[in-house]
Motif scaffolding. Structure first.
Motif, PDB file in Angstrom:
ATOM      1  N   GLY A   6      -1.350  97.160  41.055  1.00 45.26           N
ATOM      2  CA  GLY A   6      -0.654  96.065  41.431  1.00 45.26           C
ATOM      3  C   GLY A   6       0.111  95.597  40.249  1.00 45.26           C
ATOM      4  N   SER A   7       0.924  94.604  40.453  1.00 40.76           N
ATOM      5  CA  SER A   7       1.903  94.017  39.253  1.00 40.76           C
ATOM      6  C   SER A   7       2.034  92.675  38.993  1.00 40.76           C
ATOM      7  CB  SER A   7       3.027  95.161  38.899  1.00 40.76           C
ATOM      8  OG  SER A   7       4.167  94.767  38.090  1.00 40.76           O
ATOM      9  N   TYR A   8       2.645  92.299  37.931  1.00 39.86           N
ATOM     10  CA  TYR A   8       2.978  90.936  37.820  1.00 39.86           C
ATOM     11  C   TYR A   8       4.451  90.751  38.282  1.00 39.86           C
ATOM     12  CZ  TYR A   8      -0.982  89.358  34.572  1.00 39.86           C
ATOM     13  OH  TYR A   8      -2.087  89.237  34.200  1.00 39.86           O
ATOM     14  N   ASP A   9       5.040  91.779  38.526  1.00 37.85           N
ATOM     15  CA  ASP A   9       6.308  91.731  39.220  1.00 37.85           C
ATOM     16  C   ASP A   9       6.252  91.636  40.918  1.00 37.85           C
ATOM     17  OD1 ASP A   9       5.841  94.056  40.187  1.00 37.85           O
ATOM     18  OD2 ASP A   9       7.697  95.140  39.211  1.00 37.85           O
ATOM     19  N   ALA A  10       5.141  91.170  41.236  1.00 32.83           N
ATOM     20  CA  ALA A  10       4.872  91.048  42.898  1.00 32.83           C
ATOM     21  C   ALA A  10       5.009  92.257  43.560  1.00 32.83           C
ATOM     22  CB  ALA A  10       5.832  89.907  43.207  1.00 32.83           C
ATOM     23  N   THR A  11       4.861  93.524  43.101  1.00 29.27           N
ATOM     24  CA  THR A  11       4.962  94.538  43.618  1.00 29.27           C
ATOM     25  C   THR A  11       3.590  95.629  43.705  1.00 29.27           C
ATOM     26  OG1 THR A  11       6.060  96.014  41.948  1.00 29.27           O
ATOM     27  CG2 THR A  11       7.474  94.725  43.408  1.00 29.27           C
ATOM     28  N   VAL A  27       7.587 101.645  47.228  1.00 31.26           N
ATOM     29  CA  VAL A  27       7.229 100.337  46.742  1.00 31.26           C
ATOM     30  C   VAL A  27       6.793  99.087  47.701  1.00 31.26           C
ATOM     31  CG1 VAL A  27       8.346  98.435  45.343  1.00 31.26           C
ATOM     32  CG2 VAL A  27       8.990 100.672  44.912  1.00 31.26           C
ATOM     33  N   MET A  28       6.043  98.518  47.403  1.00 28.19           N
ATOM     34  CA  MET A  28       5.393  97.514  48.379  1.00 28.19           C
ATOM     35  C   MET A  28       5.772  96.175  47.967  1.00 28.19           C
ATOM     36  SD  MET A  28       2.007  99.329  49.780  1.00 28.19           S
ATOM     37  CE  MET A  28       2.097 100.528  48.374  1.00 28.19           C
ATOM     38  N   ASP A  29       6.987  95.466  48.278  1.00 26.24           N
ATOM     39  CA  ASP A  29       7.149  94.146  47.737  1.00 26.24           C
ATOM     40  C   ASP A  29       7.332  92.987  48.520  1.00 26.24           C
ATOM     41  OD1 ASP A  29       9.171  94.937  49.531  1.00 26.24           O
ATOM     42  OD2 ASP A  29      10.881  95.070  48.236  1.00 26.24           O
ATOM     43  N   GLU A  30       6.225  92.966  49.499  1.00 26.26           N
ATOM     44  CA  GLU A  30       6.082  91.766  50.419  1.00 26.26           C
ATOM     45  C   GLU A  30       5.450  90.604  49.601  1.00 26.26           C
ATOM     46  OE1 GLU A  30       6.321  95.431  52.729  1.00 26.26           O
ATOM     47  OE2 GLU A  30       4.915  94.917  50.970  1.00 26.26           O
ATOM     48  N   ALA A  31       4.689  90.751  48.485  1.00 24.23           N
ATOM     49  CA  ALA A  31       4.286  89.495  47.892  1.00 24.23           C
ATOM     50  C   ALA A  31       5.198  88.749  47.160  1.00 24.23           C
ATOM     51  CB  ALA A  31       3.219  90.132  46.651  1.00 24.23           C
ATOM     52  N   LYS A  32       5.044  87.555  46.897  1.00 21.90           N
ATOM     53  CA  LYS A  32       6.134  86.560  46.504  1.00 21.90           C
ATOM     54  C   LYS A  32       5.393  86.307  45.081  1.00 21.90           C
ATOM     55  CE  LYS A  32       7.959  86.565  50.417  1.00 21.90           C
ATOM     56  NZ  LYS A  32       9.041  87.540  50.624  1.00 21.90           N
ATOM     57  N   ASP A  33       4.472  86.741  44.593  1.00 28.57           N
ATOM     58  CA  ASP A  33       4.031  86.269  43.281  1.00 28.57           C
ATOM     59  C   ASP A  33       3.099  87.566  42.704  1.00 28.57           C
ATOM     60  OD1 ASP A  33       3.158  85.097  40.667  1.00 28.57           O
ATOM     61  OD2 ASP A  33       3.269  83.168  41.873  1.00 28.57           O
ATOM     62  N   SER A  34       2.497  87.497  41.734  1.00 27.47           N
ATOM     63  CA  SER A  34       1.873  88.727  41.036  1.00 27.47           C
ATOM     64  C   SER A  34       0.761  89.195  41.867  1.00 27.47           C
ATOM     65  CB  SER A  34       1.380  88.458  39.466  1.00 27.47           C
ATOM     66  OG  SER A  34       0.331  87.178  39.630  1.00 27.47           O
ATOM     67  N   VAL A  35       0.491  90.302  41.744  1.00 24.44           N
ATOM     68  CA  VAL A  35      -0.542  90.948  42.790  1.00 24.44           C
ATOM     69  C   VAL A  35      -1.918  91.652  41.522  1.00 24.44           C
ATOM     70  CG1 VAL A  35      -1.251  92.938  44.182  1.00 24.44           C
ATOM     71  CG2 VAL A  35       0.968  91.775  44.128  1.00 24.44           C
ATOM     72  N   PRO A  36      -2.648  90.728  41.143  1.00 27.41           N
ATOM     73  CA  PRO A  36      -3.510  90.962  40.310  1.00 27.41           C
ATOM     74  C   PRO A  36      -4.708  92.021  40.755  1.00 27.41           C
ATOM     75  CG  PRO A  36      -4.036  88.697  41.152  1.00 27.41           C
ATOM     76  CD  PRO A  36      -2.884  89.231  41.882  1.00 27.41           C
ATOM     77  N   HIS A  43      -7.841 104.804  54.586  1.00 32.07           N
ATOM     78  CA  HIS A  43      -6.624 104.554  55.303  1.00 32.07           C
ATOM     79  C   HIS A  43      -6.030 103.226  55.097  1.00 32.07           C
ATOM     80  CE1 HIS A  43      -9.549 103.082  58.098  1.00 32.07           C
ATOM     81  NE2 HIS A  43      -8.621 102.215  58.599  1.00 32.07           N
ATOM     82  N   GLU A  44      -6.353 102.278  54.287  1.00 31.85           N
ATOM     83  CA  GLU A  44      -5.820 101.143  54.089  1.00 31.85           C
ATOM     84  C   GLU A  44      -5.687 100.618  52.463  1.00 31.85           C
ATOM     85  OE1 GLU A  44      -8.031  98.568  57.347  1.00 31.85           O
ATOM     86  OE2 GLU A  44      -9.313  99.783  55.851  1.00 31.85           O
ATOM     87  N   ILE A  45      -4.788 100.038  52.213  1.00 32.68           N
ATOM     88  CA  ILE A  45      -4.487  99.269  50.926  1.00 32.68           C
ATOM     89  C   ILE A  45      -4.496  97.898  51.024  1.00 32.68           C
ATOM     90  CG2 ILE A  45      -3.013  99.132  48.903  1.00 32.68           C
ATOM     91  CD1 ILE A  45      -1.351 101.515  49.907  1.00 32.68           C
ATOM     92  N   LEU A  46      -5.735  97.371  50.242  1.00 32.40           N
ATOM     93  CA  LEU A  46      -5.949  95.907  50.240  1.00 32.40           C
ATOM     94  C   LEU A  46      -5.485  95.303  48.967  1.00 32.40           C
ATOM     95  CD1 LEU A  46      -7.596  93.578  51.858  1.00 32.40           C
ATOM     96  CD2 LEU A  46      -9.540  94.031  50.402  1.00 32.40           C
ATOM     97  N   THR A  47      -4.624  93.964  49.144  1.00 35.85           N
ATOM     98  CA  THR A  47      -4.232  93.441  47.862  1.00 35.85           C
ATOM     99  C   THR A  47      -4.470  92.078  48.026  1.00 35.85           C
ATOM    100  OG1 THR A  47      -1.807  93.016  48.841  1.00 35.85           O
ATOM    101  CG2 THR A  47      -2.335  95.392  47.953  1.00 35.85           C
ATOM    102  N   GLY A  48      -4.637  91.292  46.688  1.00 38.07           N
ATOM    103  CA  GLY A  48      -4.826  90.037  46.598  1.00 38.07           C
ATOM    104  C   GLY A  48      -3.639  89.440  45.693  1.00 38.07           C
ATOM    105  N   SER A  49      -2.780  88.270  46.144  1.00 39.39           N
ATOM    106  CA  SER A  49      -1.879  87.761  45.451  1.00 39.39           C
ATOM    107  C   SER A  49      -1.795  86.494  44.939  1.00 39.39           C
ATOM    108  CB  SER A  49      -0.403  88.260  46.126  1.00 39.39           C
ATOM    109  OG  SER A  49       0.606  87.561  45.439  1.00 39.39           O
ATOM    110  N   VAL A  50      -1.280  86.142  44.080  1.00 38.74           N
ATOM    111  CA  VAL A  50      -1.169  84.528  43.612  1.00 38.74           C
ATOM    112  C   VAL A  50      -0.363  83.936  44.451  1.00 38.74           C
ATOM    113  CG1 VAL A  50      -0.733  83.103  41.697  1.00 38.74           C
ATOM    114  CG2 VAL A  50      -1.432  85.463  41.209  1.00 38.74           C
ATOM    115  N   ASP A  51       0.493  84.357  45.354  1.00 41.06           N
ATOM    116  CA  ASP A  51       0.806  83.562  46.271  1.00 41.06           C
ATOM    117  C   ASP A  51       0.022  83.349  47.592  1.00 41.06           C
ATOM    118  OD1 ASP A  51       0.512  85.780  48.137  1.00 41.06           O
ATOM    119  OD2 ASP A  51       2.669  86.589  48.287  1.00 41.06           O
TER     120      ASP A  51
END
Length: 212
Positions: A6-11, A27-36, A43-51
């Motif tokens: 995950g990245s601070y560039d929201a991807t 590139v998964m770019d659905e987030a609107k803020d950083s992905v910490p 079979h899954e990718i779970l992400t949490g975002s500051v958005d």
């Protein structure tokens, strides 16, 4: 073999480690803020975002499932049985969600989490929720009942007396946790590079002799 940071560039970028290519394969770019925070299952990718969103990418179905929890998300993880998602938010709370429908199953309070990214996780048996805290504690809650049942002090008395930790400003934060998948054993990482290994059920560590 892929790397998915995950990245601070929201991807979230997927990199092929066997290739010398300078561009990611996806590139998964659905987030609107950083992905910490990010965790993988088979079979899954779970992400949490500051958005404030938790996103679950179902690789088999080609779907992105989104839950908005209304607060910045700093850590996400699956429960051991794979049915739930645990999320840390910057309003001093932990949230337990049903993975399939996003329903809130429980919430946990009592730690300090308002300024820093803190890890949280479930125990090896899914019995407890565990989180670091900005005041030097490691907090345990009963997963089902939601009550705060135990806490550990990451820093020994000797460490607490040091100027860097006593001064505040992140000096006493317990940033990272990792729970053993099969045994009551916990790794914690705090400010100033302090690393501790705790062994249950007494939750002793090598610094206990200093805590008199």
């Amino acid at each position: 073999m892929l790397s998915l940071p995950g990245s601070y560039d929201a991807t979230v970028k997927a990199w092929d480690l066997r290739s010398r290519a300078t561009e990611p394969v996806q590139v998964m770019d659905e987030a609107k803020d950083s992905v910490p925070s990010l965790q993988l299952s088979r079979h899954e990718i779970l992400t949490g975002s500051v958005d404030s969103c938790i996103r679950r990418y179902d690789i088999r179905m080609g779907l992105v499932l989104v839950d908005n929890v209304k607060q910045p998300v700093t850590c996400v993880s699956f429960s051991r049985d794979g049915h739930c998602v645990l999320a840390s938010t910057l309003d001093n709370k932990l949230l337990l969600l049903d993975k399939d429908n996003g329903d809130l199953l429980n919430s946990y309070e009592g730690h300090v989490s308002s300024s820093y990214k803190l890890d949280s996780c479930v125990s090896h048996t899914d019995a407890y929720v565990v989180s670091g805290s900005e005041d030097g504690r490691i907090c345990f809650w009963d997963l089902v009942e939601g009550n705060h049942v135990h806490q550990l002090q990451h820093f020994s008395h000797k460490e607490k007396s040091s100027k860097k930790i006593a001064s505040g400003e992140g000096g006493a934060v317990v940033y990272s946790l990792s729970y053993h998948p099969r045994h009551p054993c916990l790794l914690s990482v705090g400010a100033q590079g302090t690393v501790k290994v705790w062994k249950g059920p007494e939750w002793n560590n090598e610094d206990d002799d200093d805590e008199t």
